[in-house]
Design a protein around this motif. Sequence first.
Motif, short mmCIF file in Angstrom:
data_model
loop_
_atom_site.label_atom_id
_atom_site.label_comp_id
_atom_site.label_asym_id
_atom_site.label_seq_id
_atom_site.Cartn_x
_atom_site.Cartn_y
_atom_site.Cartn_z
N GLN A 99 0.77 -1.31 -0.01
CA GLN A 99 -0.18 -0.02 0.11
C GLN A 99 1.14 1.35 -0.09
O GLN A 99 0.67 2.16 -0.72
N GLU A 191 -3.68 -1.76 -3.16
CA GLU A 191 -4.02 -0.33 -3.72
C GLU A 191 -2.82 0.04 -4.67
O GLU A 191 -2.36 0.99 -4.62
N THR A 193 -3.49 1.96 -7.38
CA THR A 193 -3.61 3.14 -8.20
C THR A 193 -3.70 4.35 -7.09
O THR A 193 -4.17 5.38 -7.30
N ALA A 194 -3.54 4.04 -5.72
CA ALA A 194 -3.60 4.93 -4.90
C ALA A 194 -2.74 6.03 -5.12
O ALA A 194 -1.41 6.19 -5.30
N THR A 201 -4.21 5.96 -13.67
CA THR A 201 -4.95 4.71 -13.27
C THR A 201 -5.40 3.94 -14.25
O THR A 201 -5.36 2.82 -14.31
N VAL A 220 -6.35 -7.93 -6.38
CA VAL A 220 -6.26 -6.57 -6.19
C VAL A 220 -6.86 -6.01 -5.09
O VAL A 220 -8.11 -6.24 -5.02
N GLU A 222 -8.26 -2.27 -3.65
CA GLU A 222 -8.27 -1.13 -4.13
C GLU A 222 -9.67 -0.31 -3.72
O GLU A 222 -10.67 -1.20 -3.36
N ASP A 224 -10.96 2.07 -5.19
CA ASP A 224 -11.69 2.90 -6.53
C ASP A 224 -12.53 1.84 -7.05
O ASP A 224 -12.10 0.87 -7.69
#
Length: 272
Positions: A99, A191, A193-194, A201, A220, A222, A224
């Motif tokens: 993360q 995470e 795409t954090a 993204t 994954v 996530e 989002d």
Amino acid sequence: MTVTEPQSTGHQVGEKVVLEANGVTMRFGGLTAVDDVSMKVHEGEIVGLIGPNGAGKTTFFNCLTGMYIPTEGRVELNGQTLPPKPLKVVKAGMARTFQNIRLFANMTALENVMVGRYCRTSSMALTSILRGPKFRREEEATRVRAQELLDYVGLARSTELLARNMPYGDQRRLEIARALATDPQLLLLDEPTAGMNPKETEETMHLIRKIRDSGLAVVVIEHDMRFIFNLCDRVLCLVRGALLVEGTPGEVQSDHRVIEAYIGGDDEEESA
């Protein structure tokens, strides 16, 4: 919680079970962080793991990868029980990202990926110290493979950049390249795409699909939801450490229990 209409991936998931977690429970004193969670991941499948903050998602990842020894349950990779030791888990074929980015900031992008590759080399300590012929052969092969992986994730021009000087999105992709350097059969992304912008993204979504299409299974975590529901073949939702619901992106997105877990339900309905 209508985020977007999930798109069909059109991808055929394999029948072979790569990862099987059975009844994984993790307690810290009187706190149960993961409560009897079971999961299967098939070859060539992308599985999403969602849930509110504190749901136990990362703790579950830590149990899968040997960072924590589960209080109960077992984890199998390709039918073999995994020892609760991170290095042995990696050698067995499971790799992960974190993360919070964990790169070697003062090493180049190439060197960071080479570090991931060393679990597949066989030079012993003395050979490495003396830099004998076997060490030099393996070092060159490691360098070549690391460059191939940088090219693969779109970082071909970042070879000699120090990790700390790379843009945030590129650092995330560098972590993925380092994980791929271990030759995994299963990749766990926490995470990925954090902190990314929409363009980064979208690029990450394409990269994960590319990895899946190469034959790897991917799990994954996530927050989002748009990303998860458009990427994954299957989604699991954890709440308070327990598995709340599992299904296709469409099934999970429309489940009222998932909606209530994220935005809260009506008090009267809950008491009823």
